[in-house]
Motif scaffolding. Structure first.
Motif, PDB file in Angstrom:
ATOM      1  N   PHE A 216      10.149 -26.120 -59.739  1.00  0.00           N
ATOM      2  CA  PHE A 216      11.109 -25.252 -59.053  1.00  0.00           C
ATOM      3  C   PHE A 216      12.190 -26.072 -58.360  1.00  0.00           C
ATOM      4  O   PHE A 216      13.348 -25.666 -58.277  1.00  0.00           O
ATOM      5  CB  PHE A 216      10.398 -24.359 -58.040  1.00  0.00           C
ATOM      6  CG  PHE A 216      11.171 -23.124 -57.684  1.00  0.00           C
ATOM      7  CD1 PHE A 216      10.928 -21.927 -58.336  1.00  0.00           C
ATOM      8  CD2 PHE A 216      12.152 -23.151 -56.709  1.00  0.00           C
ATOM      9  CE1 PHE A 216      11.659 -20.779 -58.017  1.00  0.00           C
ATOM     10  CE2 PHE A 216      12.884 -22.022 -56.377  1.00  0.00           C
ATOM     11  CZ  PHE A 216      12.646 -20.827 -57.039  1.00  0.00           C
ATOM     12  N   GLY A 217      11.814 -27.255 -57.862  1.00  0.00           N
ATOM     13  CA  GLY A 217      12.789 -28.115 -57.195  1.00  0.00           C
ATOM     14  C   GLY A 217      13.874 -28.562 -58.148  1.00  0.00           C
ATOM     15  O   GLY A 217      15.072 -28.532 -57.813  1.00  0.00           O
ATOM     16  N   MET A 218      13.495 -29.014 -59.345  1.00  0.00           N
ATOM     17  CA  MET A 218      14.485 -29.438 -60.335  1.00  0.00           C
ATOM     18  C   MET A 218      15.352 -28.272 -60.771  1.00  0.00           C
ATOM     19  O   MET A 218      16.557 -28.416 -60.998  1.00  0.00           O
ATOM     20  CB  MET A 218      13.778 -30.052 -61.537  1.00  0.00           C
ATOM     21  CG  MET A 218      13.178 -31.417 -61.275  1.00  0.00           C
ATOM     22  SD  MET A 218      12.738 -32.263 -62.804  1.00  0.00           S
ATOM     23  CE  MET A 218      14.348 -32.560 -63.526  1.00  0.00           C
ATOM     24  N   LEU A 219      14.739 -27.100 -60.895  1.00  0.00           N
ATOM     25  CA  LEU A 219      15.481 -25.896 -61.276  1.00  0.00           C
ATOM     26  C   LEU A 219      16.535 -25.571 -60.226  1.00  0.00           C
ATOM     27  O   LEU A 219      17.691 -25.266 -60.546  1.00  0.00           O
ATOM     28  CB  LEU A 219      14.499 -24.732 -61.427  1.00  0.00           C
ATOM     29  CG  LEU A 219      14.987 -23.468 -62.126  1.00  0.00           C
ATOM     30  CD1 LEU A 219      15.111 -23.713 -63.627  1.00  0.00           C
ATOM     31  CD2 LEU A 219      14.021 -22.318 -61.863  1.00  0.00           C
ATOM     32  N   SER A 220      16.130 -25.642 -58.959  1.00  0.00           N
ATOM     33  CA  SER A 220      17.030 -25.339 -57.851  1.00  0.00           C
ATOM     34  C   SER A 220      18.201 -26.313 -57.799  1.00  0.00           C
ATOM     35  O   SER A 220      19.355 -25.912 -57.635  1.00  0.00           O
ATOM     36  CB  SER A 220      16.254 -25.370 -56.530  1.00  0.00           C
ATOM     37  OG  SER A 220      17.115 -25.291 -55.425  1.00  0.00           O
ATOM     38  N   VAL A 221      17.915 -27.598 -57.957  1.00  0.00           N
ATOM     39  CA  VAL A 221      18.966 -28.619 -57.917  1.00  0.00           C
ATOM     40  C   VAL A 221      19.915 -28.452 -59.103  1.00  0.00           C
ATOM     41  O   VAL A 221      21.136 -28.572 -58.961  1.00  0.00           O
ATOM     42  CB  VAL A 221      18.353 -30.035 -57.913  1.00  0.00           C
ATOM     43  CG1 VAL A 221      19.445 -31.095 -58.101  1.00  0.00           C
ATOM     44  CG2 VAL A 221      17.600 -30.283 -56.616  1.00  0.00           C
ATOM     45  N   PHE A 222      19.365 -28.157 -60.281  1.00  0.00           N
ATOM     46  CA  PHE A 222      20.218 -28.004 -61.452  1.00  0.00           C
ATOM     47  C   PHE A 222      21.132 -26.796 -61.304  1.00  0.00           C
ATOM     48  O   PHE A 222      22.300 -26.855 -61.719  1.00  0.00           O
ATOM     49  CB  PHE A 222      19.374 -27.869 -62.721  1.00  0.00           C
ATOM     50  CG  PHE A 222      20.201 -27.913 -63.982  1.00  0.00           C
ATOM     51  CD1 PHE A 222      20.621 -29.124 -64.507  1.00  0.00           C
ATOM     52  CD2 PHE A 222      20.576 -26.745 -64.627  1.00  0.00           C
ATOM     53  CE1 PHE A 222      21.408 -29.173 -65.652  1.00  0.00           C
ATOM     54  CE2 PHE A 222      21.353 -26.773 -65.774  1.00  0.00           C
ATOM     55  CZ  PHE A 222      21.776 -27.992 -66.296  1.00  0.00           C
ATOM     56  N   TYR A 223      20.615 -25.708 -60.738  1.00  0.00           N
ATOM     57  CA  TYR A 223      21.474 -24.539 -60.524  1.00  0.00           C
ATOM     58  C   TYR A 223      22.659 -24.921 -59.638  1.00  0.00           C
ATOM     59  O   TYR A 223      23.788 -24.499 -59.892  1.00  0.00           O
ATOM     60  CB  TYR A 223      20.675 -23.403 -59.873  1.00  0.00           C
ATOM     61  CG  TYR A 223      21.500 -22.151 -59.648  1.00  0.00           C
ATOM     62  CD1 TYR A 223      21.678 -21.218 -60.657  1.00  0.00           C
ATOM     63  CD2 TYR A 223      22.114 -21.906 -58.417  1.00  0.00           C
ATOM     64  CE1 TYR A 223      22.449 -20.072 -60.460  1.00  0.00           C
ATOM     65  CE2 TYR A 223      22.887 -20.772 -58.213  1.00  0.00           C
ATOM     66  CZ  TYR A 223      23.056 -19.866 -59.236  1.00  0.00           C
ATOM     67  OH  TYR A 223      23.831 -18.739 -59.035  1.00  0.00           O
ATOM     68  N   GLN A 224      22.416 -25.731 -58.621  1.00  0.00           N
ATOM     69  CA  GLN A 224      23.510 -26.191 -57.769  1.00  0.00           C
ATOM     70  C   GLN A 224      24.547 -26.967 -58.575  1.00  0.00           C
ATOM     71  O   GLN A 224      25.738 -26.944 -58.254  1.00  0.00           O
ATOM     72  CB  GLN A 224      22.963 -27.086 -56.658  1.00  0.00           C
ATOM     73  CG  GLN A 224      22.055 -26.383 -55.659  1.00  0.00           C
ATOM     74  CD  GLN A 224      21.475 -27.349 -54.649  1.00  0.00           C
ATOM     75  OE1 GLN A 224      22.200 -28.138 -54.049  1.00  0.00           O
ATOM     76  NE2 GLN A 224      20.167 -27.300 -54.461  1.00  0.00           N
ATOM     77  N   GLY A 225      24.065 -27.682 -59.610  1.00  0.00           N
ATOM     78  CA  GLY A 225      24.958 -28.521 -60.395  1.00  0.00           C
ATOM     79  C   GLY A 225      25.702 -27.808 -61.509  1.00  0.00           C
ATOM     80  O   GLY A 225      26.559 -28.408 -62.173  1.00  0.00           O
ATOM     81  N   MET A 226      25.409 -26.539 -61.716  1.00  0.00           N
ATOM     82  CA  MET A 226      26.103 -25.785 -62.766  1.00  0.00           C
ATOM     83  C   MET A 226      27.513 -25.404 -62.324  1.00  0.00           C
ATOM     84  O   MET A 226      27.839 -25.438 -61.138  1.00  0.00           O
ATOM     85  CB  MET A 226      25.298 -24.523 -63.103  1.00  0.00           C
ATOM     86  CG  MET A 226      23.967 -24.813 -63.769  1.00  0.00           C
ATOM     87  SD  MET A 226      22.870 -23.356 -63.865  1.00  0.00           S
ATOM     88  CE  MET A 226      23.867 -22.231 -64.845  1.00  0.00           C
ATOM     89  N   THR A 227      28.357 -25.043 -63.281  1.00  0.00           N
ATOM     90  CA  THR A 227      29.703 -24.601 -62.943  1.00  0.00           C
ATOM     91  C   THR A 227      29.621 -23.273 -62.191  1.00  0.00           C
ATOM     92  O   THR A 227      28.653 -22.519 -62.346  1.00  0.00           O
ATOM     93  CB  THR A 227      30.570 -24.404 -64.199  1.00  0.00           C
ATOM     94  OG1 THR A 227      30.006 -23.354 -64.994  1.00  0.00           O
ATOM     95  CG2 THR A 227      30.640 -25.684 -65.009  1.00  0.00           C
ATOM     96  N   ILE A 228      30.620 -22.992 -61.402  1.00  0.00           N
ATOM     97  CA  ILE A 228      30.640 -21.749 -60.626  1.00  0.00           C
ATOM     98  C   ILE A 228      30.585 -20.532 -61.551  1.00  0.00           C
ATOM     99  O   ILE A 228      29.877 -19.554 -61.265  1.00  0.00           O
ATOM    100  CB  ILE A 228      31.893 -21.695 -59.737  1.00  0.00           C
ATOM    101  CG1 ILE A 228      31.789 -22.757 -58.630  1.00  0.00           C
ATOM    102  CG2 ILE A 228      32.073 -20.305 -59.124  1.00  0.00           C
ATOM    103  CD1 ILE A 228      33.009 -22.858 -57.746  1.00  0.00           C
ATOM    104  N   LYS A 229      31.288 -20.600 -62.668  1.00  0.00           N
ATOM    105  CA  LYS A 229      31.293 -19.475 -63.621  1.00  0.00           C
ATOM    106  C   LYS A 229      29.879 -19.193 -64.122  1.00  0.00           C
ATOM    107  O   LYS A 229      29.454 -18.035 -64.173  1.00  0.00           O
ATOM    108  CB  LYS A 229      32.210 -19.806 -64.791  1.00  0.00           C
ATOM    109  CG  LYS A 229      32.270 -18.699 -65.842  1.00  0.00           C
ATOM    110  CD  LYS A 229      33.190 -19.080 -66.990  1.00  0.00           C
ATOM    111  CE  LYS A 229      33.222 -17.976 -68.052  1.00  0.00           C
ATOM    112  NZ  LYS A 229      34.105 -18.359 -69.197  1.00  0.00           N
ATOM    113  N   ASP A 230      29.137 -20.243 -64.478  1.00  0.00           N
ATOM    114  CA  ASP A 230      27.788 -20.050 -65.005  1.00  0.00           C
ATOM    115  C   ASP A 230      26.821 -19.602 -63.912  1.00  0.00           C
ATOM    116  O   ASP A 230      25.925 -18.779 -64.162  1.00  0.00           O
ATOM    117  CB  ASP A 230      27.292 -21.346 -65.652  1.00  0.00           C
ATOM    118  CG  ASP A 230      28.013 -21.645 -66.963  1.00  0.00           C
ATOM    119  OD1 ASP A 230      28.573 -20.710 -67.559  1.00  0.00           O
ATOM    120  OD2 ASP A 230      28.030 -22.822 -67.387  1.00  0.00           O
ATOM    121  N   LYS A 231      26.995 -20.135 -62.713  1.00  0.00           N
ATOM    122  CA  LYS A 231      26.129 -19.713 -61.602  1.00  0.00           C
ATOM    123  C   LYS A 231      26.350 -18.238 -61.287  1.00  0.00           C
ATOM    124  O   LYS A 231      25.397 -17.516 -60.977  1.00  0.00           O
ATOM    125  CB  LYS A 231      26.399 -20.573 -60.359  1.00  0.00           C
ATOM    126  CG  LYS A 231      25.802 -21.963 -60.452  1.00  0.00           C
ATOM    127  CD  LYS A 231      25.834 -22.705 -59.131  1.00  0.00           C
ATOM    128  CE  LYS A 231      27.181 -23.278 -58.817  1.00  0.00           C
ATOM    129  NZ  LYS A 231      27.120 -24.249 -57.681  1.00  0.00           N
TER     130      LYS A 231
END
Length: 321
Positions: free
Chosen positions: A182-197
């Motif tokens: 879940f930690g890696m998932l959370s960090v990766f979501y932060q790293g996605m583009t704003i459009k994709d988030k």
């Protein structure tokens, strides 16, 4: 050099110490069973609220004394521990479902662009892939990639071995994402583009991707606390969920500006309810959660308000079934 100087105590001596401090123990065998199974230190977090409060004139603050309030019993702490254990389990149940669902969302949104989008800096946010952390000397993306490589290295999963043998590395995002915690998932979501988030946040009816980002970070903290069997019921959240403005998410309006709710597990439970309502429409999870809260072992010195629950929580729209 440690200055710790408290003596080693047998279970029987621990029991005598508790008795000398005023904790009522109707059955020695009952208490010894739990002391030997759970440990004095773990249980001390659950009898802590039953210790007397005293005020100091110098600091104008309250502190807990060693002595217990009149009427406090050993079983009170055990009942609180059992409730907390059930709370942790039901929280982990929801987080597991949410984690799996968001894995699918990320893999689906990014996999459409590139099977290897998770390692393609051009498809991620610049603040994640380009900004160097002065403390580590690398980007967050670089640090995240190292963690993913470690997961691949130590993985014994059959599907990983199969893909590596048949296709080689790297693994496509819809495969490797199954290894992320879940930690890696959370960090990766932060790293996605704003459009994709935003695409993913919209799916869960969260009007602001920054809100969802903070919710994932909060849930990761709660998950780690629960997974390590740490006390959760009255814990102050180190990482707290952000809330939108009044009216943007009506179910959360009663939390806006209320520090007692936002800083306690109640806020995390509200976040879980929102996710679960949008992931599993016919799930019995919320009903089971409400039934558990109804079983809280309320005493003179402890109640569900210590968890951040407001008096009218049962009638809040978010909690309706």
């Amino acid at each position: 050099m440690s200055i710790y100087n408290k003596p080693y105590l047998t279970f029987e001596q621990q029991l005598d110490l508790l008795k000398s401090r005023g904790l009522e123990i109707p059955s020695d065998s009952y208490a010894l069973k739990y002391l030997s199974r759970l440990g004095y230190y773990r249980l001390s977090g659950y009898w802590y609220p039953f210790r007397k409060l005293s005020s100091t004139l110098l600091t104008l603050s309250e502190r807990r004394e060693d002595e217990f309030v009149v009427g406090a019993q050993f079983c009170d702490a055990v009942e609180l521990y059992v409730f907390d254990k059930k709370l942790r389990l039901i929280i982990l149940d929801a987080i597991e479902r949410i984690e799996v669902a968001i894995r699918v969302d990320i893999a689906y949104v990014l996999g459409k662009k590139d099977p290897f989008a998770h390692i393609n800096p051009a498809l991620l946010h610049g603040s994640f892939t380009k900004v160097v952390d002065p403390k580590t000397g690398v980007t967050r993306f670089h640090d995240w990639l190292i963690k993913q490589e470690y997961l691949l290295y130590r993985s014994k999963e059959d599907f990983v071995q199969h893909y590596q043998k048949k296709y080689g590395l790297p693994l496509p995002i819809w495969v490797v994402i199954e290894l992320w915690d879940f930690g890696m998932l959370s960090v990766f979501y932060q790293g996605m583009t704003i459009k994709d988030k935003k695409i993913i946040a919209d799916k869960y009816k969260i009007p602001n991707w920054q809100i969802m980002q903070s919710w994932l970070r909060c849930l990761n903290y709660v998950r780690n606390t629960a997974a390590h069997h740490s006390r959760l019921w009255n814990r102050k959240l180190v990482i707290r969920p952000k809330l939108d403005k009044l009216g943007e998410m009506p179910g959360f309006d009663h939390l806006v500006g209320n520090v007692d709710m936002i800083t306690r597990v109640y806020a995390a439970l509200c976040v879980l309810i929102h996710f679960m309502d949008n992931v599993y429409l016919n799930s019995s999870w919320k009903k089971r959660l409400k039934n558990l809260i109804d079983q809280f072992p309320q005493k003179t010195t402890v109640n569900i308000h210590n968890m951040g629950f407001p008096k009218n929580w049962y009638h809040q729209k978010l909690w309706s079934i």
